[in-house]
Design an enzyme around this catalytic site. Structure first.
Site, PDB file in Angstrom:
ATOM      1  N   GLY A  34      -7.743  -9.879   4.655  1.00  0.00           N
ATOM      2  CA  GLY A  34      -6.353 -10.241   4.416  1.00  0.00           C
ATOM      3  C   GLY A  34      -5.458  -9.971   5.613  1.00  0.00           C
ATOM      4  O   GLY A  34      -5.939  -9.754   6.739  1.00  0.00           O
ATOM      5  N   GLU A  35      -4.182  -9.959   5.379  1.00  0.00           N
ATOM      6  CA  GLU A  35      -3.203  -9.794   6.454  1.00  0.00           C
ATOM      7  C   GLU A  35      -3.351  -8.457   7.171  1.00  0.00           C
ATOM      8  O   GLU A  35      -3.320  -8.387   8.399  1.00  0.00           O
ATOM      9  CB  GLU A  35      -1.790  -9.927   5.872  1.00  0.00           C
ATOM     10  CG  GLU A  35      -0.698  -9.830   6.925  1.00  0.00           C
ATOM     11  CD  GLU A  35       0.695  -9.890   6.304  1.00  0.00           C
ATOM     12  OE1 GLU A  35       1.672  -9.744   7.055  1.00  0.00           O
ATOM     13  OE2 GLU A  35       0.805 -10.081   5.073  1.00  0.00           O
ATOM     14  N   CYS A  75       0.819  -1.210   0.000  1.00  0.00           N
ATOM     15  CA  CYS A  75       0.000   0.000   0.000  1.00  0.00           C
ATOM     16  C   CYS A  75       0.856   1.265   0.000  1.00  0.00           C
ATOM     17  O   CYS A  75       0.389   2.344  -0.361  1.00  0.00           O
ATOM     18  CB  CYS A  75      -0.951   0.014   1.200  1.00  0.00           C
ATOM     19  SG  CYS A  75      -0.124   0.031   2.807  1.00  0.00           S
ATOM     20  N   GLN A 102       5.749  -9.020   3.526  1.00  0.00           N
ATOM     21  CA  GLN A 102       5.522  -8.578   2.144  1.00  0.00           C
ATOM     22  C   GLN A 102       6.744  -8.833   1.267  1.00  0.00           C
ATOM     23  O   GLN A 102       6.612  -9.235   0.103  1.00  0.00           O
ATOM     24  CB  GLN A 102       5.147  -7.099   2.140  1.00  0.00           C
ATOM     25  CG  GLN A 102       3.775  -6.846   2.761  1.00  0.00           C
ATOM     26  CD  GLN A 102       3.533  -5.389   3.104  1.00  0.00           C
ATOM     27  OE1 GLN A 102       4.474  -4.617   3.315  1.00  0.00           O
ATOM     28  NE2 GLN A 102       2.267  -5.001   3.178  1.00  0.00           N
ATOM     29  N   GLN A 134       5.223  -5.853   9.231  1.00  0.00           N
ATOM     30  CA  GLN A 134       4.432  -6.335   8.092  1.00  0.00           C
ATOM     31  C   GLN A 134       5.262  -6.337   6.804  1.00  0.00           C
ATOM     32  O   GLN A 134       5.081  -7.192   5.938  1.00  0.00           O
ATOM     33  CB  GLN A 134       3.188  -5.472   7.911  1.00  0.00           C
ATOM     34  CG  GLN A 134       2.219  -6.039   6.883  1.00  0.00           C
ATOM     35  CD  GLN A 134       0.956  -5.200   6.756  1.00  0.00           C
ATOM     36  OE1 GLN A 134       0.839  -4.142   7.376  1.00  0.00           O
ATOM     37  NE2 GLN A 134       0.015  -5.654   5.965  1.00  0.00           N
TER      38      GLN A 134
END
Length: 415
Positions: A189-190, A48, A118, A114
């Protein structure tokens, strides 16, 4: 050579970043197209907050950057003006950058974990599809190992260490009694799970989940004792919630101004907060203009992240020390690898010359002792090889000065 083109939350707004989001199928398709035109390896990191394309090509090639960007714009059907938002990093800067990224030093939320997941996912996609070169494989493995070390030896990941956490903090600033508010998560989602986990830590239990794949929403709801609604109920159920968090891969807004206006009318104007953690945006821009409706996208979370940044300044220097140490180790490996190719070529060419001359020498019928001639030839060859290798290492600073490596190749026709 390895390099990087990319854009992130620092270089481009959400609207631009949203044009260059990749899913796994697109990564494979794009990676294959770049392989066909000579790229040795590709890794696409799409989140994102960033889209970065790490690449590997044979030799030095400044044209690789332009070629990659032009193909990317074509692949994404993007305007040529978007190219100005991309940064381009040379080999050393690329190496340092991926280490910073994995360690969370380049994230919107300093120290977030996070990003590690990814990066692992991005690596796995191209590795499984055989779209990654050997140098990039070693680079990403080394970077992931360094990220683990940084988070073990420092406190860089303490506090608001993800954008999802920052979103929850922003929601808590909007309501005095956050735990009593009704919350809707759009997406399963995650990022949604991290958000749900952080809301739970704040004492929030009235949470509902919706997702295009209903079973995923059910699975997440069971895990946190939440409720579930069908995605097609979103518009009619919207008025029931005080906080709506969106985190999906939808390319178009799921929540429009018309939907929100109807929800607010049913709520009699009661305050409603939207936390949009998606890129592209899941909440239409027009929603922000509605009275008593507050919308926060990933770029709006900067203040929460900034506050946490101030608390972690002391840990940044510790992390940078570890990063510099491991980057130097990797650069040494790269330089030695560059030099090893030259050394192998020196060996091969000198031995070939020696063999050719000995064969010519044997044809001379006046020479009887061929064994001694071979021994002497081998001796001289070894001596010159050792001397040339030593001088090559000195002149190239153990492979760091590539211009001199190229000169050695040209002088001795080693390619």
């Amino acid at each position: 050579m390895i390099g990087l083109i990319g854009l992130n939350h620092k270089s481009a707004p959400v609207a631009i970043r949203g044009q260059f989001v990749f899913n796994n199928e697109e990564i494979i398709e794009f990676g294959k197209s770049m392989h066909e035109i000579g790229f040795k390896g590709i890794v696409v990191l799409s989140t994102c907050n960033r889209t970065e394309i790490y690449f590997e090509v044979v030799g030095e090639s400044d044209t690789a950057y332009d070629l990659l960007i032009s193909n990317l714009l074509l692949f994404k059907n993007a305007n040529s003006g978007s190219a100005e938002y991309f940064y381009r990093f040379n080999q050393e800067k690329t190496i340092r950058h991926i280490f910073k990224v994995v360690c969370g030093l380049d994230s919107l939320a300093l120290g977030e974990y996070q990003i590690v997941c990814q990066v692992k996912d991005a690596f796995k996609v191209v590795y499984d599809s055989q779209l990654i070169g050997s140098t990039l494989i070693r680079l990403f493995n080394k970077a992931l190992g360094t990220g683990k070390r940084v988070r073990t030896e420092t406190e860089i990941n303490k506090g608001a260490n993800s954008v999802s956490y920052a979103g929850v903090e922003m929601a808590s600033q909007q309501f005095n009694e956050l735990c009593n508010k009704k919350i809707l998560l759009v997406g399963a989602g995650e990022t949604s799970e991290l958000t749900l986990h952080n809301f739970h830590k704040k004492g929030c239990n009235n949470i509902t989940i919706t997702n295009r794949t209903f079973t995923k929403a059910e699975h997440l709801a069971v895990k946190y004792n939440g409720k579930v609604i069908e995605i097609n109920e979103l518009a009619e159920q919207l008025h029931n919630f005080d906080i709506i968090v969106t985190s999906t891969a939808s390319e178009k807004p799921l929540i429009t101004a018309e939907m929100t206006a109807k929800a607010m009318q049913t709520r009699n104007g009661k305050k409603q907060v939207y936390i949009d953690l998606s890129v592209p945006r899941n909440v239409a821009v027009e929603v922000e203009s509605l009275e008593n409706v507050y919308v926060f996208d990933v770029d709006s979370l900067a203040e929460v992240v900034k506050q946490n940044f101030e608390k972690k300044k002391g840990e940044i220097d510790k992390a940078k020390y570890i990063i510099n140490e491991t980057v130097d180790e990797f650069l040494t490996w790269v330089n030695e690898r560059n030099l090893s190719e030259v050394i192998a070529a020196i060996n091969k060419n000198f031995r070939r010359i020696n063999s050719t001359e000995i064969q010519g020498f044997k044809k001379n019928e006046s020479v009887n002792d061929y064994t001694k001639a071979e021994e002497y030839g081998d001796h001289i060859t070894e001596k010159f090889i050792r001397l040339l290798i030593k001088k090559t290492k000195d002149v190239t600073d153990n492979g760091k000065r590539k211009e001199y490596i190229n000169l050695v190749n040209e002088l001795f026709e080693l390619n």
